[in-house]
Design a protein around this motif. Structure first.
Motif, PDB file in Angstrom:
ATOM      1  N   SER A  76       0.845  -1.291   0.074  1.00 17.05           N
ATOM      2  CA  SER A  76      -0.010  -0.070   0.059  1.00 17.05           C
ATOM      3  C   SER A  76       0.970   1.175  -0.035  1.00 17.05           C
ATOM      4  CB  SER A  76      -1.051   0.012   1.321  1.00 17.05           C
ATOM      5  OG  SER A  76      -1.828  -0.945   1.100  1.00 17.05           O
ATOM      6  N   PHE A  77       0.509   2.121  -0.832  1.00 14.46           N
ATOM      7  CA  PHE A  77       1.093   3.390  -0.946  1.00 14.46           C
ATOM      8  C   PHE A  77       0.309   4.626  -0.329  1.00 14.46           C
ATOM      9  CE2 PHE A  77       2.718   0.887  -4.061  1.00 14.46           C
ATOM     10  CZ  PHE A  77       4.025   0.994  -4.108  1.00 14.46           C
ATOM     11  N   PHE A  78       0.783   5.538   0.260  1.00 21.01           N
ATOM     12  CA  PHE A  78       0.119   6.456   1.231  1.00 21.01           C
ATOM     13  C   PHE A  78       0.290   8.041   0.717  1.00 21.01           C
ATOM     14  CE2 PHE A  78      -0.487   2.754   3.550  1.00 21.01           C
ATOM     15  CZ  PHE A  78      -1.697   2.678   3.896  1.00 21.01           C
ATOM     16  N   LEU A  79      -0.248   8.629   0.585  1.00 21.27           N
ATOM     17  CA  LEU A  79       0.027  10.372   0.409  1.00 21.27           C
ATOM     18  C   LEU A  79      -0.870  10.837   1.517  1.00 21.27           C
ATOM     19  CD1 LEU A  79       1.771  12.544  -0.720  1.00 21.27           C
ATOM     20  CD2 LEU A  79       0.161  12.793  -2.615  1.00 21.27           C
ATOM     21  N   GLY A  80      -0.361  11.522   2.650  1.00 24.38           N
ATOM     22  CA  GLY A  80      -1.116  11.985   3.497  1.00 24.38           C
ATOM     23  C   GLY A  80      -1.541  10.757   4.374  1.00 24.38           C
ATOM     24  N   GLU A  81      -2.792  10.829   4.858  1.00 22.54           N
ATOM     25  CA  GLU A  81      -3.224   9.664   5.721  1.00 22.54           C
ATOM     26  C   GLU A  81      -4.175   8.818   4.650  1.00 22.54           C
ATOM     27  OE1 GLU A  81      -2.255   9.027   8.515  1.00 22.54           O
ATOM     28  OE2 GLU A  81      -0.940  10.582   8.385  1.00 22.54           O
ATOM     29  N   VAL A  82      -3.932   8.912   3.393  1.00 18.39           N
ATOM     30  CA  VAL A  82      -5.098   8.394   2.255  1.00 18.39           C
ATOM     31  C   VAL A  82      -4.280   7.273   1.565  1.00 18.39           C
ATOM     32  CG1 VAL A  82      -6.530   8.796   0.280  1.00 18.39           C
ATOM     33  CG2 VAL A  82      -6.262  10.424   2.188  1.00 18.39           C
ATOM     34  N   GLU A  83      -4.687   6.240   1.310  1.00 21.61           N
ATOM     35  CA  GLU A  83      -4.240   5.393   0.487  1.00 21.61           C
ATOM     36  C   GLU A  83      -4.328   5.591  -0.719  1.00 21.61           C
ATOM     37  OE1 GLU A  83      -4.240   0.334  -0.716  1.00 21.61           O
ATOM     38  OE2 GLU A  83      -5.041   1.202   1.436  1.00 21.61           O
ATOM     39  N   THR A  84      -3.150   5.916  -1.696  1.00 21.28           N
ATOM     40  CA  THR A  84      -3.346   6.328  -3.028  1.00 21.28           C
ATOM     41  C   THR A  84      -3.511   5.148  -3.962  1.00 21.28           C
ATOM     42  OG1 THR A  84      -0.994   6.620  -3.156  1.00 21.28           O
ATOM     43  CG2 THR A  84      -2.041   8.558  -2.513  1.00 21.28           C
ATOM     44  N   SER A  85      -2.773   4.088  -3.580  1.00 21.89           N
ATOM     45  CA  SER A  85      -2.895   2.812  -4.440  1.00 21.89           C
ATOM     46  C   SER A  85      -2.438   1.611  -3.567  1.00 21.89           C
ATOM     47  CB  SER A  85      -2.100   3.103  -5.845  1.00 21.89           C
ATOM     48  OG  SER A  85      -0.762   3.058  -5.529  1.00 21.89           O
ATOM     49  N   SER A  86      -2.640   0.277  -4.288  1.00 27.01           N
ATOM     50  CA  SER A  86      -2.023  -0.728  -3.744  1.00 27.01           C
ATOM     51  C   SER A  86      -1.668  -1.513  -5.111  1.00 27.01           C
ATOM     52  CB  SER A  86      -2.752  -1.192  -2.717  1.00 27.01           C
ATOM     53  OG  SER A  86      -3.915  -1.696  -3.458  1.00 27.01           O
ATOM     54  N   VAL A  87      -0.491  -2.194  -4.867  1.00 28.05           N
ATOM     55  CA  VAL A  87      -0.210  -3.453  -5.986  1.00 28.05           C
ATOM     56  C   VAL A  87      -0.082  -4.859  -5.154  1.00 28.05           C
ATOM     57  CG1 VAL A  87       0.943  -1.491  -7.521  1.00 28.05           C
ATOM     58  CG2 VAL A  87       2.153  -3.054  -5.914  1.00 28.05           C
ATOM     59  N   SER A  88      -0.136  -5.641  -5.767  1.00 30.64           N
ATOM     60  CA  SER A  88      -0.199  -7.129  -5.424  1.00 30.64           C
ATOM     61  C   SER A  88       1.319  -7.141  -5.041  1.00 30.64           C
ATOM     62  CB  SER A  88      -0.508  -8.218  -6.352  1.00 30.64           C
ATOM     63  OG  SER A  88       0.420  -8.350  -7.367  1.00 30.64           O
ATOM     64  N   VAL A  89       1.611  -8.095  -4.199  1.00 37.07           N
ATOM     65  CA  VAL A  89       3.134  -8.526  -3.680  1.00 37.07           C
ATOM     66  C   VAL A  89       3.624  -8.843  -4.847  1.00 37.07           C
ATOM     67  CG1 VAL A  89       4.404  -9.859  -2.077  1.00 37.07           C
ATOM     68  CG2 VAL A  89       2.111  -8.684  -1.194  1.00 37.07           C
ATOM     69  N   PHE A  90       3.144  -9.574  -5.643  1.00 36.86           N
ATOM     70  CA  PHE A  90       3.859 -10.371  -6.884  1.00 36.86           C
ATOM     71  C   PHE A  90       4.339  -9.120  -7.776  1.00 36.86           C
ATOM     72  CE2 PHE A  90       3.508 -12.022 -11.094  1.00 36.86           C
ATOM     73  CZ  PHE A  90       4.354 -13.030 -10.971  1.00 36.86           C
ATOM     74  N   ASP A  91       3.537  -8.274  -8.031  1.00 35.50           N
ATOM     75  CA  ASP A  91       3.805  -7.098  -8.769  1.00 35.50           C
ATOM     76  C   ASP A  91       4.675  -6.195  -8.395  1.00 35.50           C
ATOM     77  OD1 ASP A  91       1.884  -8.148 -10.674  1.00 35.50           O
ATOM     78  OD2 ASP A  91       0.451  -6.370 -10.308  1.00 35.50           O
ATOM     79  N   TYR A  92       4.645  -6.084  -6.928  1.00 33.20           N
ATOM     80  CA  TYR A  92       5.639  -5.189  -6.354  1.00 33.20           C
ATOM     81  C   TYR A  92       7.122  -5.883  -6.451  1.00 33.20           C
ATOM     82  CZ  TYR A  92       8.583  -3.460  -2.481  1.00 33.20           C
ATOM     83  OH  TYR A  92       9.620  -3.013  -1.608  1.00 33.20           O
ATOM     84  N   VAL A  93       7.291  -6.875  -6.150  1.00 26.93           N
ATOM     85  CA  VAL A  93       8.605  -7.849  -6.443  1.00 26.93           C
ATOM     86  C   VAL A  93       9.062  -7.975  -7.668  1.00 26.93           C
ATOM     87  CG1 VAL A  93       9.500 -10.136  -6.168  1.00 26.93           C
ATOM     88  CG2 VAL A  93       8.172  -9.292  -4.353  1.00 26.93           C
TER      89      VAL A  93
END
Length: 131
Positions: A76-93
């Motif tokens: 999960s990616f955050f800008l401020g206290e808001v989650e801006t996006s998330s990616v699967s662990v597989f895609d992140y790796v």
């Protein structure tokens, strides 16, 4: 100047995957440009399960940042206290391995340590299936 070329190549390499890479790229770029860390340290910490905070409210999280690491199932990616996006662990790796390869091409003297961190990252999350 080499850092700028590396970041340009990284962005193009990420874009060619068709994955949602923007927040990860922005975080890597901001971390380096603001002098908060370098890529070898960034991927080393990731290989240990820790995300990174560029500044207050600008971060991403991995399993060791969670209250219950067993529930970790996406990055999960955050800008401020808001989650801006998330990616699967597989895609992140997958994206981090690309980043390690691109970085190694520009900084061959750090190749072994960066690729070893990428390998540890992959091994750490190999049991997490694509979401």
């Amino acid at each position: 100047m080499t850092i700028l070329f590396w970041l340009e190549k990284l962005k193009k390499s990420f874009a060619s995957t068709g994955l949602d890479y923007e927040d990860l790229y922005e975080l890597i770029e901001a971390s380096i440009e603001r002098g908060r860390t370098n890529f070898p340290a960034f991927i080393y910490e990731a290989s240990k399960g820790f995300g990174f905070s560029v500044g207050e409210g600008y971060f991403y999280s991995l399993d060791q940042d969670w209250d219950d690491p067993e529930e970790f199932n996406e990055v999960s990616f955050f800008l401020g206290e808001v989650e801006t996006s998330s990616v699967s662990v597989f895609d992140y790796v997958f994206l981090m391995k690309i980043a390690a390869d691109v970085y190694s091409a520009f900084f061959p003297e750090e190749r072994d340590s960066v690729l070893n961190s990428a390998k540890r990252l992959e091994e750490r999350y190999s049991k997490k299936s694509p979401v």
